[in-house]
Design a protein around this motif. Sequence first.
Motif, PDB file in Angstrom:
ATOM      1  N   PHE A   1      68.059 -66.868  24.399  1.00  0.00           N
ATOM      2  CA  PHE A   1      69.151 -67.624  23.787  1.00  0.00           C
ATOM      3  C   PHE A   1      69.941 -66.789  22.780  1.00  0.00           C
ATOM      4  CE2 PHE A   1      66.812 -71.895  24.531  1.00  0.00           C
ATOM      5  CZ  PHE A   1      67.178 -71.828  25.860  1.00  0.00           C
ATOM      6  N   TRP A   2      69.260 -65.891  22.071  1.00  0.00           N
ATOM      7  CA  TRP A   2      69.964 -65.061  21.104  1.00  0.00           C
ATOM      8  C   TRP A   2      70.734 -63.928  21.769  1.00  0.00           C
ATOM      9  CZ3 TRP A   2      70.732 -65.197  15.840  1.00  0.00           C
ATOM     10  CH2 TRP A   2      70.083 -66.197  15.141  1.00  0.00           C
ATOM     11  N   ARG A   3      70.252 -63.424  22.877  1.00  0.00           N
ATOM     12  CA  ARG A   3      70.896 -62.281  23.530  1.00  0.00           C
ATOM     13  C   ARG A   3      71.953 -62.696  24.541  1.00  0.00           C
ATOM     14  NH1 ARG A   3      69.548 -57.118  21.348  1.00  0.00           N
ATOM     15  NH2 ARG A   3      67.454 -57.286  20.475  1.00  0.00           N
ATOM     16  N   PHE A   4      71.745 -63.825  25.215  1.00  0.00           N
ATOM     17  CA  PHE A   4      72.662 -64.288  26.262  1.00  0.00           C
ATOM     18  C   PHE A   4      73.322 -65.590  25.803  1.00  0.00           C
ATOM     19  CE2 PHE A   4      69.399 -61.795  28.295  1.00  0.00           C
ATOM     20  CZ  PHE A   4      70.090 -61.007  29.200  1.00  0.00           C
ATOM     21  N   PRO A   5      74.505 -65.535  25.209  1.00  0.00           N
ATOM     22  CA  PRO A   5      75.147 -66.772  24.753  1.00  0.00           C
ATOM     23  C   PRO A   5      75.448 -67.746  25.880  1.00  0.00           C
ATOM     24  CG  PRO A   5      76.197 -64.822  23.781  1.00  0.00           C
ATOM     25  CD  PRO A   5      75.274 -64.335  24.846  1.00  0.00           C
ATOM     26  N   GLY A   6      75.647 -67.259  27.112  1.00  0.00           N
ATOM     27  CA  GLY A   6      75.940 -68.162  28.213  1.00  0.00           C
ATOM     28  C   GLY A   6      74.787 -69.066  28.579  1.00  0.00           C
ATOM     29  N   PHE A   7      73.554 -68.689  28.247  1.00  0.00           N
ATOM     30  CA  PHE A   7      72.380 -69.509  28.531  1.00  0.00           C
ATOM     31  C   PHE A   7      71.963 -70.360  27.330  1.00  0.00           C
ATOM     32  CE2 PHE A   7      72.209 -66.103  31.590  1.00  0.00           C
ATOM     33  CZ  PHE A   7      71.755 -66.711  32.737  1.00  0.00           C
ATOM     34  N   ARG A   8      72.664 -70.244  26.239  1.00  0.00           N
ATOM     35  CA  ARG A   8      72.290 -70.919  25.009  1.00  0.00           C
ATOM     36  C   ARG A   8      72.691 -72.388  25.078  1.00  0.00           C
ATOM     37  NH1 ARG A   8      74.829 -68.044  20.031  1.00  0.00           N
ATOM     38  NH2 ARG A   8      73.583 -66.367  20.974  1.00  0.00           N
ATOM     39  N   PRO A   9      71.793 -73.307  24.712  1.00  0.00           N
ATOM     40  CA  PRO A   9      72.165 -74.735  24.700  1.00  0.00           C
ATOM     41  C   PRO A   9      73.105 -75.033  23.545  1.00  0.00           C
ATOM     42  CG  PRO A   9      69.946 -74.457  23.863  1.00  0.00           C
ATOM     43  CD  PRO A   9      70.378 -73.103  24.352  1.00  0.00           C
TER      44      PRO A   9
ATOM     45  N   TYR B   1      64.579 -78.182  21.122  1.00  0.00           N
ATOM     46  CA  TYR B   1      65.190 -78.094  22.450  1.00  0.00           C
ATOM     47  C   TYR B   1      64.161 -78.431  23.511  1.00  0.00           C
ATOM     48  CZ  TYR B   1      67.230 -76.028  26.644  1.00  0.00           C
ATOM     49  OH  TYR B   1      67.704 -75.812  27.916  1.00  0.00           O
ATOM     50  N   ASN B   2      64.570 -79.272  24.458  1.00  0.00           N
ATOM     51  CA  ASN B   2      63.698 -79.683  25.558  1.00  0.00           C
ATOM     52  C   ASN B   2      64.501 -79.615  26.846  1.00  0.00           C
ATOM     53  OD1 ASN B   2      61.633 -80.627  27.122  1.00  0.00           O
ATOM     54  ND2 ASN B   2      61.843 -82.762  26.492  1.00  0.00           N
ATOM     55  N   LEU B   3      64.109 -78.733  27.731  1.00  0.00           N
ATOM     56  CA  LEU B   3      64.817 -78.568  28.995  1.00  0.00           C
ATOM     57  C   LEU B   3      64.637 -79.796  29.856  1.00  0.00           C
ATOM     58  CD1 LEU B   3      66.446 -76.706  30.887  1.00  0.00           C
ATOM     59  CD2 LEU B   3      64.276 -75.828  31.746  1.00  0.00           C
ATOM     60  N   GLY B   4      65.746 -80.324  30.386  1.00  0.00           N
ATOM     61  CA  GLY B   4      65.671 -81.488  31.252  1.00  0.00           C
ATOM     62  C   GLY B   4      64.938 -81.185  32.539  1.00  0.00           C
ATOM     63  N   ILE B   5      64.300 -82.198  33.085  1.00  0.00           N
ATOM     64  CA  ILE B   5      63.548 -82.045  34.322  1.00  0.00           C
ATOM     65  C   ILE B   5      64.528 -81.956  35.490  1.00  0.00           C
ATOM     66  CG2 ILE B   5      61.831 -83.092  35.838  1.00  0.00           C
ATOM     67  CD1 ILE B   5      60.665 -84.478  33.413  1.00  0.00           C
ATOM     68  N   SER B   6      64.374 -80.930  36.292  1.00  0.00           N
ATOM     69  CA  SER B   6      65.218 -80.754  37.477  1.00  0.00           C
ATOM     70  C   SER B   6      64.403 -80.057  38.538  1.00  0.00           C
ATOM     71  CB  SER B   6      66.472 -79.945  37.133  1.00  0.00           C
ATOM     72  OG  SER B   6      66.112 -78.656  36.657  1.00  0.00           O
ATOM     73  N   LYS B   7      64.955 -79.996  39.715  1.00  0.00           N
ATOM     74  CA  LYS B   7      64.251 -79.363  40.820  1.00  0.00           C
ATOM     75  C   LYS B   7      64.180 -77.861  40.587  1.00  0.00           C
ATOM     76  CE  LYS B   7      65.567 -82.837  44.247  1.00  0.00           C
ATOM     77  NZ  LYS B   7      66.224 -83.079  45.550  1.00  0.00           N
TER      78      LYS B   7
ATOM     79  N   ARG C   1      67.445 -74.755  40.519  1.00  0.00           N
ATOM     80  CA  ARG C   1      67.583 -74.215  39.175  1.00  0.00           C
ATOM     81  C   ARG C   1      67.336 -72.709  39.169  1.00  0.00           C
ATOM     82  NH1 ARG C   1      63.822 -76.986  36.599  1.00  0.00           N
ATOM     83  NH2 ARG C   1      62.336 -75.314  36.283  1.00  0.00           N
ATOM     84  N   VAL C   2      66.339 -72.235  39.901  1.00  0.00           N
ATOM     85  CA  VAL C   2      66.051 -70.805  39.949  1.00  0.00           C
ATOM     86  C   VAL C   2      67.174 -70.061  40.658  1.00  0.00           C
ATOM     87  CG1 VAL C   2      64.460 -69.086  40.864  1.00  0.00           C
ATOM     88  CG2 VAL C   2      63.563 -71.162  39.824  1.00  0.00           C
ATOM     89  N   GLN C   3      67.676 -70.601  41.743  1.00  0.00           N
ATOM     90  CA  GLN C   3      68.761 -69.937  42.454  1.00  0.00           C
ATOM     91  C   GLN C   3      70.016 -69.842  41.609  1.00  0.00           C
ATOM     92  OE1 GLN C   3      69.253 -72.121  46.084  1.00  0.00           O
ATOM     93  NE2 GLN C   3      67.233 -71.573  46.894  1.00  0.00           N
ATOM     94  N   MET C   4      70.347 -70.900  40.889  1.00  0.00           N
ATOM     95  CA  MET C   4      71.530 -70.861  40.048  1.00  0.00           C
ATOM     96  C   MET C   4      71.351 -69.908  38.869  1.00  0.00           C
ATOM     97  SD  MET C   4      73.774 -72.630  41.497  1.00  0.00           S
ATOM     98  CE  MET C   4      74.930 -72.538  40.141  1.00  0.00           C
ATOM     99  N   ALA C   5      70.141 -69.828  38.316  1.00  0.00           N
ATOM    100  CA  ALA C   5      69.898 -68.888  37.220  1.00  0.00           C
ATOM    101  C   ALA C   5      70.023 -67.451  37.695  1.00  0.00           C
ATOM    102  CB  ALA C   5      68.515 -69.142  36.621  1.00  0.00           C
ATOM    103  N   ARG C   6      69.505 -67.157  38.872  1.00  0.00           N
ATOM    104  CA  ARG C   6      69.644 -65.792  39.404  1.00  0.00           C
ATOM    105  C   ARG C   6      71.098 -65.448  39.658  1.00  0.00           C
ATOM    106  NH1 ARG C   6      64.742 -65.935  43.912  1.00  0.00           N
ATOM    107  NH2 ARG C   6      63.004 -65.746  42.432  1.00  0.00           N
ATOM    108  N   LEU C   7      71.844 -66.393  40.170  1.00  0.00           N
ATOM    109  CA  LEU C   7      73.253 -66.127  40.431  1.00  0.00           C
ATOM    110  C   LEU C   7      74.015 -65.916  39.130  1.00  0.00           C
ATOM    111  CD1 LEU C   7      75.469 -65.898  42.552  1.00  0.00           C
ATOM    112  CD2 LEU C   7      75.792 -68.360  42.409  1.00  0.00           C
ATOM    113  N   ARG C   8      73.702 -66.673  38.098  1.00  0.00           N
ATOM    114  CA  ARG C   8      74.367 -66.481  36.816  1.00  0.00           C
ATOM    115  C   ARG C   8      74.038 -65.122  36.213  1.00  0.00           C
ATOM    116  NH1 ARG C   8      73.310 -71.545  33.016  1.00  0.00           N
ATOM    117  NH2 ARG C   8      74.598 -70.218  31.649  1.00  0.00           N
ATOM    118  N   ILE C   9      72.807 -64.657  36.395  1.00  0.00           N
ATOM    119  CA  ILE C   9      72.438 -63.324  35.904  1.00  0.00           C
ATOM    120  C   ILE C   9      73.187 -62.243  36.665  1.00  0.00           C
ATOM    121  CG2 ILE C   9      70.528 -61.703  35.686  1.00  0.00           C
ATOM    122  CD1 ILE C   9      68.698 -64.046  35.136  1.00  0.00           C
ATOM    123  N   ASP C  10      73.325 -62.411  37.981  1.00  0.00           N
ATOM    124  CA  ASP C  10      74.040 -61.412  38.783  1.00  0.00           C
ATOM    125  C   ASP C  10      75.516 -61.338  38.430  1.00  0.00           C
ATOM    126  OD1 ASP C  10      71.719 -60.747  40.117  1.00  0.00           O
ATOM    127  OD2 ASP C  10      72.032 -62.230  41.691  1.00  0.00           O
ATOM    128  N   LEU C  11      76.085 -62.421  37.964  1.00  0.00           N
ATOM    129  CA  LEU C  11      77.503 -62.456  37.637  1.00  0.00           C
ATOM    130  C   LEU C  11      77.794 -62.107  36.186  1.00  0.00           C
ATOM    131  CD1 LEU C  11      78.563 -65.682  39.593  1.00  0.00           C
ATOM    132  CD2 LEU C  11      78.720 -63.298  40.329  1.00  0.00           C
TER     133      LEU C  11
END
Length: 429
Positions: free
Chosen positions: A165-173, A190-196, A200-210
């Motif tokens: 969260f401190w290094r990647f502002p785009g992932f910061r809530p 902070y409590n991450l909402g429950i999701s599939k 969620r993993v695929q979207m996180a990887r894509l955000r890191i690649d971009l």
Amino acid sequence: MLFGECTITFQDVAYQLGLPVDGRYVSGCLTDFHVYIEGGRQAWQWFHELPGVLPPANQIQKFVVNCTWFRETFGECPEGADEETVRRFARAYIMMLLGTQLFADKSGNRIHIRWLPFVARLEEMGGYSWGSAALAWLYRCMCRVANRHVVKLAGPLQLLQSWIFWRFPGFRPAGYDAFSWPLASRWSGYNLGISKKGPRVQMARLRIDLLQARDFIWMPYSTPDVLQVVHPEVLEPRHMMLWWCVTSLIYFAVVEWHQVDRVLPQFSGVQPPPHPALNIDFLMSMDERGGDRWLPSHLQHWHLHWETRADHVLRFDVVDDPGPSHEFLAWWHQHGKRFLSRELYLGDPRGIPIPVEGTQRGAGRVPDMDRVDDVPDRRRVERRARVGTRRSQRDWRWLDQAMEEGDEAGRDGGRRRGGRGRRRGAAPR
């Protein structure tokens, strides 16, 4: 990532968790303390003397105790307790803090008795390098979770989450602008909402690649508002000196490597092409089996390396615009793994409509087709062409005759015509 490498270092451990970095290594023996410690007793005898009570047999699994028993027994110190009672509750609280927060396993509900020699002398607890031990355990847990069959991650996950969260502002809530000391407490609510998990993993990887270079903060702790809340002990020279130290990280049988020479932009430097990484794969297979060994002697080389840590501090120039050099980027694009997502997600972003039958089609199934009535039947011509060419028409007679017999047999129900193949009910010639 496209802009190079980054990792969690001593500096992050100091700022995020407020743990001391300089000090003695956290190691020793996992089970049989009395063999190596002067005046030591049996493990469970020592346990009975320090916290003052033994857990029941159903709360013990080899050398671990269920955390629920600790909470029920030492949940709250009674008012007006004497000094010895306070020390007993303090030892139990420290064991719970170490076993469930900094060095938690996947169960999250077990506390190992390896901490008895440390809590026996509360005055010496601050002399150990708890920061290097916590970082070693996090490194090892992250290496294990990279295996395809591992589905859970252990270790000090609050350090990993806060670092992201401190290094990647785009992932910061959103909504967590105020912070205090230590910096990891910023996200305590902070409590991450429950999701599939899959999407969620695929979207996180894509955000890191971009991610681009502007989406990562190399030096998040240099702002004045952060320096105002930092504890002065963290900024002592003996601790800050080790931020640039390339040395071993020790946590009992776990040995990792603090390789900050690959992430110099995190310390306001320019990253050159790195030296070959140290191969410590053989240390990955070590676990808690054989816990009766005295690890400082069994892994003597790595423990001596930590004792001489002051001799392995890096020297580099501090610049105003830190980042990777052109030589490093050329090396990184040649040797590094640049993308985490599959090529399917990184391809042409233009939308291509997919028919419904294309998504529901199974193996060996083709979509239904409409037959056009005005198309002539050319099966006989195509069958003749597949046989080959003949020099004369006479050579084709046998093929024509065979095809005519085959067609007549199909019309007659598949029976061959002949003297004995008379159809039922047909009049004789």
